[in-house]
Design a protein around this motif. Structure first.
Motif, PDB file in Angstrom:
ATOM      1  N   MET A   1       0.844  -1.192   0.000  1.00 27.43           N
ATOM      2  CA  MET A   1       0.000   0.000   0.000  1.00 27.43           C
ATOM      3  C   MET A   1       0.878   1.239   0.000  1.00 27.43           C
ATOM      4  O   MET A   1       1.891   1.290   0.676  1.00 27.43           O
ATOM      5  N   ASP A   5      -2.078   6.302   0.450  1.00 24.93           N
ATOM      6  CA  ASP A   5      -3.237   5.570   0.915  1.00 24.93           C
ATOM      7  C   ASP A   5      -3.280   5.525   2.436  1.00 24.93           C
ATOM      8  O   ASP A   5      -4.339   5.530   3.033  1.00 24.93           O
ATOM      9  N   GLU A   6      -2.100   5.470   3.067  1.00 23.08           N
ATOM     10  CA  GLU A   6      -2.052   5.368   4.516  1.00 23.08           C
ATOM     11  C   GLU A   6      -2.447   6.674   5.182  1.00 23.08           C
ATOM     12  O   GLU A   6      -2.969   6.672   6.283  1.00 23.08           O
ATOM     13  N   THR A 182      -9.920   0.442  -4.129  1.00 22.56           N
ATOM     14  CA  THR A 182      -8.636   0.716  -3.499  1.00 22.56           C
ATOM     15  C   THR A 182      -8.362  -0.280  -2.383  1.00 22.56           C
ATOM     16  O   THR A 182      -9.236  -1.049  -1.973  1.00 22.56           O
ATOM     17  N   ASP A 183      -7.142  -0.231  -1.858  1.00 24.11           N
ATOM     18  CA  ASP A 183      -6.804  -1.080  -0.719  1.00 24.11           C
ATOM     19  C   ASP A 183      -7.660  -0.728   0.490  1.00 24.11           C
ATOM     20  O   ASP A 183      -8.032  -1.599   1.283  1.00 24.11           O
ATOM     21  N   GLN A 184      -7.977   0.555   0.651  1.00 21.95           N
ATOM     22  CA  GLN A 184      -8.836   0.947   1.773  1.00 21.95           C
ATOM     23  C   GLN A 184     -10.225   0.351   1.631  1.00 21.95           C
ATOM     24  O   GLN A 184     -10.828  -0.079   2.617  1.00 21.95           O
ATOM     25  N   GLU A 186     -10.870  -2.461   0.119  1.00 21.83           N
ATOM     26  CA  GLU A 186     -10.694  -3.879   0.443  1.00 21.83           C
ATOM     27  C   GLU A 186     -10.634  -4.083   1.957  1.00 21.83           C
ATOM     28  O   GLU A 186     -11.168  -5.067   2.482  1.00 21.83           O
ATOM     29  N   ASP A 187      -9.972  -3.152   2.656  1.00 17.16           N
ATOM     30  CA  ASP A 187      -9.910  -3.252   4.107  1.00 17.16           C
ATOM     31  C   ASP A 187     -11.305  -3.186   4.730  1.00 17.16           C
ATOM     32  O   ASP A 187     -11.643  -3.952   5.634  1.00 17.16           O
ATOM     33  N   ARG A 201      -6.987  -7.663   3.770  1.00 17.58           N
ATOM     34  CA  ARG A 201      -5.939  -7.147   2.900  1.00 17.58           C
ATOM     35  C   ARG A 201      -5.423  -5.818   3.428  1.00 17.58           C
ATOM     36  O   ARG A 201      -5.884  -5.294   4.420  1.00 17.58           O
ATOM     37  N   GLY A 202      -4.446  -5.252   2.720  1.00 11.11           N
ATOM     38  CA  GLY A 202      -3.986  -3.905   3.029  1.00 11.11           C
ATOM     39  C   GLY A 202      -3.056  -3.869   4.213  1.00 11.11           C
ATOM     40  O   GLY A 202      -2.074  -4.577   4.273  1.00 11.11           O
ATOM     41  N   ARG A 203      -3.407  -3.037   5.219  1.00  4.32           N
ATOM     42  CA  ARG A 203      -2.512  -2.817   6.341  1.00  4.32           C
ATOM     43  C   ARG A 203      -2.356  -4.025   7.228  1.00  4.32           C
ATOM     44  O   ARG A 203      -1.558  -4.037   8.130  1.00  4.32           O
ATOM     45  N   ARG A 205      -1.231  -6.698   5.960  1.00  8.23           N
ATOM     46  CA  ARG A 205      -0.145  -7.433   5.327  1.00  8.23           C
ATOM     47  C   ARG A 205       1.129  -7.469   6.147  1.00  8.23           C
ATOM     48  O   ARG A 205       1.801  -8.482   6.159  1.00  8.23           O
TER      49      ARG A 205
END
Length: 258
Positions: A1, A5-6, A182-184, A186-187, A201-203, A205
């Motif tokens: 990520m 995005d973070e 986005t990864d967010q 997915e989170d 997924r995402g953070r 990982r």
């Protein structure tokens, strides 16, 4: 990520009646470094806000345009009729559309139920909002059919509700633009689906990336044991008498039992 995005907030819209609190709480516990902004929007405006880039995902009422949106259905709401507390239908546990044949059934412009034919008698004009319709019910002008969550949202002490059978139901879903997964997003999907922190997924990982390191350490701890086993084997093969003695002892026990 990516770092962007973070640091960028995850923007979630939701429609009236939906209670996102439990999912927001999990998000804040799981991703304390990523703020979640929560905005309530009218049900009819949710799709426009998502397509316009004003939000990353939304808790919306189905249907949505599946050509442009991905959606995960979450639950289906019970449909109820909101009536004054002294209404005749309060004497029963549930109501059928036929029971409302003599009632004026209000049909607000922001209605979220997909009716083929509304029961009862129509009002002279449609209220602008569900909140306006609730005020008319309290004034004794008619009754209102809504999902249970909206009846609770607009609760009044002088009104009550009963389940309505054979009526359309409202389904709530998590939706987002298909081309903006986005990864967010997915989170948040992981949260609403009840995944644990290690399975999302995402953070999540980094926790998964720690696993190989732990495995390597475990392998390092196992090496002396493996070497010891190998050494023991060599000692056994290097001492023929020792091996014979062990073997003789094992073979002698059955003869002693006989």
């Amino acid at each position: 990520m990516t770092g962007s995005d973070e640091t960028r907030p995850f923007r979630l819209v939701y429609v009236p009646g939906v209670m996102p609190d439990k999912w927001v709480r999990v998000w804040n516990e799981r991703y304390p470094d990523v703020p979640l902004t929560l905005t309530q929007v009218p049900a009819a405006a949710a799709a426009e806000r998502l397509l316009g880039g004003d939000a990353d995902a939304g808790l919306v009422r189905l249907p949505v345009d599946r050509a442009v949106f991905s959606a995960i259905p979450l639950y289906t709401e019970q449909t109820v009729v909101v009536v004054p507390k002294d209404h005749l239908v309060t004497a029963v546990d549930e109501v059928s559309p036929e029971d409302l044949a003599d009632d004026i059934v209000l049909h607000p412009l922001d209605d979220v139920l997909d009716w083929e034919a509304l029961p009862g008698r129509p009002a002279f004009e449609r209220p602008a909002t569900t909140a306006d319709a609730v005020e008319l019910v309290a004034a004794g002008i008619g009754v209102l059919i809504v999902p249970l969550s909206l009846a609770r949202l607009h609760h009044r002490k002088d009104l009550t509700h009963r389940p309505l059978t054979d009526a359309p139901e409202s389904r709530v879903a998590l939706a987002w633009p298909e081309e903006a997964t986005t990864d967010q997003v997915e989170d948040f999907i992981g949260i609403v689906r009840g995944r644990t922190a290690n399975s999302t997924r995402g953070r999540a990982r980094p926790a998964a990336q720690d696993q190989p390191r732990r495995t390597e350490k475990q392998g390092a701890r196992r090496k002396p044991t493996a070497a010891g086993q190998s050494g023991t084997g060599r000692r056994g093969s290097g001492s023929g008498n020792g091996g014979t003695a062990k073997g003789g002892s094992k073979r002698g026990r059955p003869r002693r039992r006989s």
